[in-house]
Design a protein around this motif. Structure first.
Motif, mmCIF file in Angstrom:
data_model
loop_
_atom_site.group_PDB
_atom_site.id
_atom_site.type_symbol
_atom_site.label_atom_id
_atom_site.label_comp_id
_atom_site.label_asym_id
_atom_site.label_seq_id
_atom_site.Cartn_x
_atom_site.Cartn_y
_atom_site.Cartn_z
ATOM 1 N N UNK A 190 0.831 -1.211 0.000
ATOM 2 C CA UNK A 190 0.000 0.000 0.000
ATOM 3 C C UNK A 190 0.863 1.257 0.000
ATOM 4 N N UNK A 191 0.359 2.294 -0.634
ATOM 5 C CA UNK A 191 1.046 3.589 -0.638
ATOM 6 C C UNK A 191 0.006 4.689 -0.697
ATOM 7 N N UNK A 192 0.463 5.924 -0.840
ATOM 8 C CA UNK A 192 -0.455 7.048 -0.829
ATOM 9 C C UNK A 192 -1.539 6.982 -1.888
ATOM 10 N N UNK A 193 -1.231 6.371 -3.036
ATOM 11 C CA UNK A 193 -2.236 6.273 -4.101
ATOM 12 C C UNK A 193 -3.407 5.381 -3.683
ATOM 13 N N UNK A 194 -3.185 4.496 -2.691
ATOM 14 C CA UNK A 194 -4.256 3.598 -2.267
ATOM 15 C C UNK A 194 -5.423 4.356 -1.643
ATOM 16 N N UNK A 195 -5.165 5.541 -1.096
ATOM 17 C CA UNK A 195 -6.216 6.306 -0.418
ATOM 18 C C UNK A 195 -6.857 7.366 -1.306
ATOM 19 N N UNK A 196 -6.286 7.606 -2.469
ATOM 20 C CA UNK A 196 -6.829 8.664 -3.326
ATOM 21 C C UNK A 196 -8.211 8.364 -3.886
ATOM 22 N N UNK A 197 -8.534 7.104 -4.305
ATOM 23 C CA UNK A 197 -9.878 6.875 -4.857
ATOM 24 C C UNK A 197 -11.014 7.232 -3.912
ATOM 25 N N UNK A 198 -10.767 7.216 -2.593
ATOM 26 C CA UNK A 198 -11.830 7.532 -1.646
ATOM 27 C C UNK A 198 -12.264 8.990 -1.710
ATOM 28 N N UNK A 199 -11.469 9.822 -2.360
ATOM 29 C CA UNK A 199 -11.867 11.225 -2.530
ATOM 30 C C UNK A 199 -13.142 11.367 -3.363
ATOM 31 N N UNK A 200 -13.501 10.285 -4.075
ATOM 32 C CA UNK A 200 -14.745 10.337 -4.859
ATOM 33 C C UNK A 200 -15.968 10.501 -3.955
ATOM 34 N N UNK A 201 -15.802 10.214 -2.647
ATOM 35 C CA UNK A 201 -16.918 10.435 -1.723
ATOM 36 C C UNK A 201 -17.288 11.917 -1.638
ATOM 37 N N UNK A 202 -16.365 12.777 -2.025
ATOM 38 C CA UNK A 202 -16.643 14.216 -1.995
ATOM 39 C C UNK A 202 -17.267 14.751 -3.266
ATOM 40 N N UNK A 203 -17.616 13.847 -4.220
ATOM 41 C CA UNK A 203 -18.203 14.319 -5.479
ATOM 42 C C UNK A 203 -19.572 14.954 -5.261
ATOM 43 N N UNK A 204 -20.300 14.497 -4.226
ATOM 44 C CA UNK A 204 -21.607 15.114 -3.952
ATOM 45 C C UNK A 204 -21.459 16.568 -3.585
ATOM 46 N N UNK A 205 -20.504 16.887 -2.726
ATOM 47 C CA UNK A 205 -20.253 18.285 -2.357
ATOM 48 C C UNK A 205 -19.766 19.072 -3.556
#
Length: 397
Positions: free
Chosen positions: A21-36
């Protein structure tokens, strides 16, 4: 081949690093902010420029914390802790101001917290983040906001657990590779010591017997022929021992080494005296003492210029056995070069005996000559007396 092994090792390491795992592993979760993000463009967010600035700040801090959380030194750095605290403040500010989809930033805060914090600080920090998420969510959505609190706490703990397990696996893999590397180094050291002891003694015997055969060739053909036969036998035995050493099955015999020592000393014109008494020895002790006899007699033949060499093997109360090899050569540092005293041979023997709980000393004798003394524990099953005298000379005490 060495280049191929190195290339394979490098490729394997790269493959393992890519799987970790590395920093890129956590980036896809930013899609949770697409609603905002969609709320900003649809005009459903008051003061959209403040919301946009807050969203940019949140994403920047989240990415910063994520990429610094996979190396222990950067994860525990003050800048990472400050960035995580600012991320929490920005999350609370956006959630309090807008609610709705903006509350989903709390689980993202939990992910960043789980990545950046480890035990024992994780429990209190995770609890604070969960309570904070629950308080702000309940303020906007009533008791239904507890779902956000639960999601935040779960994301914190699960992320920390997964990353901690990944780090443990990586550390175990590193430890396994280090153990394998050390095992290879120890085996190389053992094999090099075996070859040194085997070839050093054997080549010395061959040289000495060759010189004797050359001296005898003119006047005593039969004696010269006997020396040549001994050279052939020593060479064949050396080949057998090297094969056994390569396969790891060689087990030395003290009696055999004593016989060879007598032969080598006589060929060099040195009178041998061998005395052996005490309890029977276990194979490991016999093998170690055989190595000592081989190395000490080789040094006597090469360096001492002695006329007499005494080898004494004696038990001590059934608990330890002592081997002493004494010559009457020139003695001390003048007769024995530094390599013979502290070189590869005796140094390797000291390491072997130390591992088995024994000791090895070598130095000038009380009057003249050189003395090598080895002591080892012995597991005796009964005391026997086996006294053998070869040549002349008084008993060695």
């Amino acid at each position: 081949m060495a280049w191929l092994r190195k290339t394979r090792g490098t490729s394997c390491e790269t493959f393992r690093d890519e799987r970790s795992p590395n920093g890129f592993s956590l980036l896809p979760w930013l899609l949770m902010g697409m609603g905002a993000f969609s709320n900003l463009f649809q005009g459903e967010t008051p003061e959209p420029w403040i919301g946009g600035l807050g969203l940019l700040t949140f994403n920047s801090l989240y990415v910063y914390v994520s990429f610094r959380s996979f190396v222990k030194e950067t994860r525990e750095a003050t800048s990472t802790r400050v960035a995580l605290a600012l991320l929490g403040l920005v999350t609370c500010a956006l959630a309090l101001a807008y609610g709705g989809n903006w509350l989903l930033f709390f689980p993202l805060l939990g992910l960043a917290t789980g990545a950046a914090v480890r035990m024992p600080q994780l429990r209190p920090v995770g609890l604070v983040v969960g309570v904070l998420a629950g308080g702000v969510s309940v303020f906007h959505d009533g008791w239904g906001g507890l779902d956000i609190a639960y999601a935040t706490w779960i994301s914190t703990m699960v992320t920390a657990a997964i990353l901690s397990l990944s780090e443990a696996v990586r550390q175990l893999r590193t430890a396994r590779e280090e153990l394998a590397r050390r095992a290879v180094e120890e085996e190389r050291l053992r094999f090099s010591r075996d070859l040194h002891d085997l070839l050093g003694h054997t080549l010395s015997v061959i040289v000495v017997k060759s010189e004797a055969a050359r001296r005898l060739a003119a006047g005593d053909v039969a004696a010269a022929q006997a020396q040549l036969n001994d050279i052939e036998a020593v060479g064949r035995q050396a080949l057998t021992e090297i094969r056994e050493a390569v396969t790891g099955y060689r087990q030395g015999s003290l009696s055999t080494e004593l016989d060879r020592a007598v032969s080598a000393l006589r060929a060099a014109g040195i009178e041998p005296v061998v005395r052996r008494s005490g309890p029977p020895l276990v194979p490991q002790t016999e093998a170690l003492l055989g190595w000592v006899v081989r190395e000490a007699v080789t040094n006597v033949v090469r360096h001492s210029g002695a006329a007499l060499c005494e080898i004494v093997v004696a038990g001590s109360g059934g608990e330890r056995v002592r081997l002493t090899v004494t010559d009457d050569g020139g003695g001390g540092e003048q007769a024995v070069p530094p390599r013979a005293v502290g070189g590869t041979g005796l140094k390797g023997l000291r390491e072997r005996l130390s591992t088995a709980g024994g000791t090895l000393t070598a130095g000038r004798g009380p009057r003249q000559g050189f003395v090598v003394t080895a002591e080892l524990p012995v597991e005796a099953r009964g005391l026997v007396e086996d006294r053998v005298e070869v040549g002349v000379g008084s008993p060695v005490g």
